[in-house]
Design an enzyme around this catalytic site. Structure first.
Site, PDB file in Angstrom:
ATOM      1  N   GLU A 164      34.850  -8.684 108.275  1.00 48.87           N
ATOM      2  CA  GLU A 164      35.795  -7.897 109.082  1.00 48.87           C
ATOM      3  C   GLU A 164      35.551  -8.103 110.571  1.00 48.87           C
ATOM      4  O   GLU A 164      34.434  -7.895 111.052  1.00 48.87           O
ATOM      5  CB  GLU A 164      35.656  -6.412 108.716  1.00 48.87           C
ATOM      6  CG  GLU A 164      36.682  -5.544 109.409  1.00 48.87           C
ATOM      7  CD  GLU A 164      36.661  -4.085 108.941  1.00 48.87           C
ATOM      8  OE1 GLU A 164      36.193  -3.814 107.814  1.00 48.87           O
ATOM      9  OE2 GLU A 164      37.122  -3.228 109.709  1.00 48.87           O
ATOM     10  N   LYS A 168      33.648   5.243 105.781  1.00 46.60           N
ATOM     11  CA  LYS A 168      33.873   3.800 105.596  1.00 46.60           C
ATOM     12  C   LYS A 168      33.444   3.040 106.855  1.00 46.60           C
ATOM     13  O   LYS A 168      32.832   1.975 106.778  1.00 46.60           O
ATOM     14  CB  LYS A 168      35.341   3.529 105.265  1.00 46.60           C
ATOM     15  CG  LYS A 168      35.640   2.100 104.828  1.00 46.60           C
ATOM     16  CD  LYS A 168      35.898   1.136 105.965  1.00 46.60           C
ATOM     17  CE  LYS A 168      36.194  -0.273 105.466  1.00 46.60           C
ATOM     18  NZ  LYS A 168      36.363  -1.241 106.579  1.00 46.60           N
ATOM     19  N   ASP A 219      21.179  -4.651  97.308  1.00 45.40           N
ATOM     20  CA  ASP A 219      22.256  -4.225  96.406  1.00 45.40           C
ATOM     21  C   ASP A 219      23.163  -3.235  97.146  1.00 45.40           C
ATOM     22  O   ASP A 219      22.871  -2.040  97.214  1.00 45.40           O
ATOM     23  CB  ASP A 219      21.607  -3.567  95.177  1.00 45.40           C
ATOM     24  CG  ASP A 219      22.625  -3.105  94.144  1.00 45.40           C
ATOM     25  OD1 ASP A 219      23.828  -3.007  94.465  1.00 45.40           O
ATOM     26  OD2 ASP A 219      22.209  -2.833  93.000  1.00 45.40           O
ATOM     27  N   HIS A 256      40.620  -4.388 117.869  1.00 47.71           N
ATOM     28  CA  HIS A 256      40.757  -5.146 116.629  1.00 47.71           C
ATOM     29  C   HIS A 256      41.727  -6.310 116.781  1.00 47.71           C
ATOM     30  O   HIS A 256      41.590  -7.328 116.150  1.00 47.71           O
ATOM     31  CB  HIS A 256      41.372  -4.228 115.548  1.00 47.71           C
ATOM     32  CG  HIS A 256      40.399  -3.767 114.522  1.00 47.71           C
ATOM     33  ND1 HIS A 256      39.779  -4.640 113.682  1.00 47.71           N
ATOM     34  CD2 HIS A 256      39.947  -2.541 114.198  1.00 47.71           C
ATOM     35  CE1 HIS A 256      38.982  -3.955 112.877  1.00 47.71           C
ATOM     36  NE2 HIS A 256      39.071  -2.678 113.175  1.00 47.71           N
TER      37      HIS A 256
HETATM   38  P1  NAD Z   1      12.116  -6.206  90.618  1.00 46.64           P
HETATM   39  O1  NAD Z   1      11.823  -5.555  89.322  1.00 46.64           O
HETATM   40  O2  NAD Z   1      12.595  -7.609  90.637  1.00 46.64           O
HETATM   41  O3  NAD Z   1      10.833  -6.138  91.564  1.00 46.64           O
HETATM   42  C1  NAD Z   1      10.119  -4.971  91.836  1.00 46.64           C
HETATM   43  C2  NAD Z   1       8.681  -5.153  91.385  1.00 46.64           C
HETATM   44  O4  NAD Z   1       7.977  -5.950  92.316  1.00 46.64           O
HETATM   45  C3  NAD Z   1       7.941  -3.866  91.325  1.00 46.64           C
HETATM   46  O5  NAD Z   1       8.197  -3.208  90.118  1.00 46.64           O
HETATM   47  C4  NAD Z   1       6.481  -4.315  91.486  1.00 46.64           C
HETATM   48  O6  NAD Z   1       5.919  -4.623  90.229  1.00 46.64           O
HETATM   49  C5  NAD Z   1       6.599  -5.616  92.265  1.00 46.64           C
HETATM   50  N1  NAD Z   1       6.087  -5.535  93.669  1.00 46.64           N
HETATM   51  C6  NAD Z   1       5.377  -6.486  94.312  1.00 46.64           C
HETATM   52  N2  NAD Z   1       5.107  -6.097  95.574  1.00 46.64           N
HETATM   53  C7  NAD Z   1       5.629  -4.890  95.750  1.00 46.64           C
HETATM   54  C8  NAD Z   1       5.698  -3.973  96.864  1.00 46.64           C
HETATM   55  N3  NAD Z   1       5.141  -4.232  98.052  1.00 46.64           N
HETATM   56  N4  NAD Z   1       6.384  -2.833  96.703  1.00 46.64           N
HETATM   57  C9  NAD Z   1       6.975  -2.543  95.520  1.00 46.64           C
HETATM   58  N5  NAD Z   1       6.935  -3.359  94.443  1.00 46.64           N
HETATM   59  C10 NAD Z   1       6.267  -4.528  94.547  1.00 46.64           C
HETATM   60  O7  NAD Z   1      13.185  -5.399  91.457  1.00 46.64           O
HETATM   61  P2  NAD Z   1      13.611  -3.896  91.540  1.00 46.64           P
HETATM   62  O8  NAD Z   1      13.542  -3.538  92.982  1.00 46.64           O
HETATM   63  O9  NAD Z   1      12.917  -3.025  90.562  1.00 46.64           O
HETATM   64  O10 NAD Z   1      15.150  -3.986  91.094  1.00 46.64           O
HETATM   65  C11 NAD Z   1      16.156  -4.340  91.999  1.00 46.64           C
HETATM   66  C12 NAD Z   1      17.320  -4.992  91.282  1.00 46.64           C
HETATM   67  O11 NAD Z   1      17.844  -4.146  90.263  1.00 46.64           O
HETATM   68  C13 NAD Z   1      18.469  -5.265  92.200  1.00 46.64           C
HETATM   69  O12 NAD Z   1      18.853  -6.604  92.020  1.00 46.64           O
HETATM   70  C14 NAD Z   1      19.574  -4.347  91.690  1.00 46.64           C
HETATM   71  O13 NAD Z   1      20.825  -4.926  91.943  1.00 46.64           O
HETATM   72  C15 NAD Z   1      19.269  -4.218  90.252  1.00 46.64           C
HETATM   73  N6  NAD Z   1      19.810  -3.047  89.500  1.00 46.64           N
HETATM   74  C16 NAD Z   1      20.371  -1.964  90.096  1.00 46.64           C
HETATM   75  C17 NAD Z   1      20.806  -0.891  89.342  1.00 46.64           C
HETATM   76  C18 NAD Z   1      21.400   0.336  89.985  1.00 46.64           C
HETATM   77  O14 NAD Z   1      21.989   1.192  89.295  1.00 46.64           O
HETATM   78  N7  NAD Z   1      21.282   0.536  91.273  1.00 46.64           N
HETATM   79  C19 NAD Z   1      20.647  -0.903  87.968  1.00 46.64           C
HETATM   80  C20 NAD Z   1      20.034  -2.010  87.376  1.00 46.64           C
HETATM   81  C21 NAD Z   1      19.612  -3.073  88.159  1.00 46.64           C
END
Ligand code: NAD
Length: 424
Positions: free
Chosen positions: A82, A260, A276, A375
């Site tokens: 945008e 928005k 996300d 705009h």
């Molecule tokens: P992930 O599971 O890929 O990674 C997170 C993991 O990294 C942690 O569980 C931990 O084991 C590790 N880690 C290493 N260093 C860390 C640090 N400094 N701090 C924290 N953890 C560390 O990712 P995630 O963040 O659990 O999931 C994110 C993904 O899930 C996104 O892609 C999202 O789009 C997706 N998602 C979102 C939803 C929703 O409803 N919002 C639902 C399902 C999936």
């Protein structure tokens, strides 16, 4: 007849998938080349991120300048299609600098995992039983993610609510998980699933859903800025912004657009860092409706004793630096490097500040010249290009459209034809 029922599409190579969509959509070689251009990413990298990949969808990446947040200057990458958003954020950040820039903070990176238990005859009794097992629940959850625990995160607490629903009472357990530098959805969902069978056993109920909540009320980012009344155009501008804010507070039709405008800035940074944005969007609007029992602005605007404008923002900000695409998308990684953030909370603070800046810029424009003037010049260039103008023709056509205040396709085509005829 063409059929979209394609078994094994996912097993095909890029070439194979291009062949299919070329035939199906009667696409040209040039269109296939455009779709298939993966830019800074290798096809293999993209192919690992989602399913049935055929290419990438590039977005413009701009840099918002002038931001000072908690005393540190930042250049902020924004991915957005945008026009005017990046310029508006930069301009607002410049005006905020007069009074020292933004101060920002977070509530800590705690996400909520929900576990739904149905068919419990004594839901309030079950609630107590679950709470009595708090420590056991936390250790079952934390066994699932020793890495997160090592970084100081992990499941920290349990809350239980009894919900009256159309299908009778349900017991809803909340697992509060400190996600540190992860967005945390995978981590939280895994923990919720691990805990679920134990909750069934203790309550005699049946578990259905086990999933993160995007209403991340324990993962808030906050920012505040003061805008000097003279610097922003005087008392009339301050009052105009307060009128605009009061309108948004009183009217959900206006408030949706108010919020928005905030999300223009928020999403652009969230996308640029590989996060996300659907989770952030869902959380923001749910929070706007939840916090005071009606859909309200995510920002507040007031006048201080000097007559300067004080803005604040508070919204859920489930962004991470590890996990998801954040750590594997090379552009996202480079953008995070540019931002110079070391923790997800620092990133969340920057995003909140950008949201506040964006809201200020939109309200100031609306309360003064109207949004369209700023705009229009960029919009006019888009219209000119859509009408077929190329190279320097784009600016020539756009200039006429803006001058005549007729930023329309039909006029753009006429002006373009006129310019070309004159040239001949
Ligand atoms: P992930 O599971 O890929 O990674 C997170 C993991 O990294 C942690 O569980 C931990 O084991 C590790 N880690 C290493 N260093 C860390 C640090 N400094 N701090 C924290 N953890 C560390 O990712 P995630 O963040 O659990 O999931 C994110 C993904 O899930 C996104 O892609 C999202 O789009 C997706 N998602 C979102 C939803 C929703 O409803 N919002 C639902 C399902 C999936």
């Amino acid at each position: 007849m063409k059929s979209s029922e394609l078994s094994g599409f996912y097993r095909k190579s890029g070439e194979g998938r291009w062949q299919v969509i070329r035939n199906f959509g009667e696409l040209t070689d040039a269109e296939i080349a455009t779709i298939g251009n993966t830019g800074a990413l290798d096809f293999d990298q993209v192919d690992r991120m989602i399913e049935n990949v055929v290419g990438t969808m590039p977005l413009p990446l701009g840099i918002a300048v002038n931001f000072r947040i908690n005393g540190t200057d930042r250049l902020v990458p924004m991915a957005i299609e945008e026009p005017s958003v990046v310029a508006a954020a930069s301009n607002a950040a410049k005006l905020a600098r007069v009074k020292g820039g933004f101060t920002a903070s977070t509530s800590g990176p705690v996400m909520i995992g929900q576990i739904q238990i149905v068919g419990v005859p004594d839901p309030h009794g079950a609630r107590m039983t679950i709470l009595a097992h708090r420590d056991e629940i936390l250790s079952i959850a934390n066994e699932k993610d020793p890495v997160l625990v090592k970084f100081g995160g992990g499941a920290k607490d349990v809350e239980v609510r009894v919900l009256q629903t159309a299908r009778g009472p349900m017991v809803i357990a909340h697992l509060l998980v400190d996600c540190r530098d992860a967005m945390g959805a995978n981590a939280v969902n895994t923990m919720a699933e691990a805990v679920a069978p134990h909750l069934e056993r203790w309550t005699g109920g049946r578990v259905y859903l086990r999933i993160i909540s995007n209403l991340a009320v324990r993962r808030l980012a906050r920012a505040r800025a003061a805008f000097d009344k003279e610097a922003i155009g005087g008392e009339a501008v301050v009052d105009g912004i307060l009128e605009a804010y009061a309108f948004a507070e009183a009217d959900p039709f206006r408030c949706a657009t108010h919020n928005k405008g905030i999300m223009n800035g928020v999403d652009a940074v969230v996308i640029a860092t590989g996060n996300d944005w659907r989770a952030v969007e869902a959380g923001a609007h749910a929070y706007a409706a939840w916090k005071s029992g009606g859909y309200r602005p995510l920002t507040t605007w007031e006048k201080d004793a000097n007559g300067d404008l004080i803005g604040t923002i508070e919204l859920p900000m489930p962004v991470g630096l590890v996990g998801g695409a954040t750590a594997v998308h090379p552009t996202a990684r480079a953008n995070v490097h540019l931002l110079g953030v070391k923790t997800a909370q620092e990133l969340a603070e920057i995003v909140a500040a950008v949201g506040l800046a964006q809201n200020f810029a939109a309200l100031r424009a609306l309360a003064t010249e109207g949004i369209q003037r700023g705009h229009m010049s960029l919009h006019a260039r888009n219209i000119a290009a859509t009408a077929g103008a190329v190279g320097h023709e784009i600016d020539e056509v756009a200039e006429v459209l803006v001058r005549e205040r007729k930023v329309r396709m039909d006029r753009a085509a006429e002006v373009l034809a006129h310019i070309r005829a004159k040239r001949k």
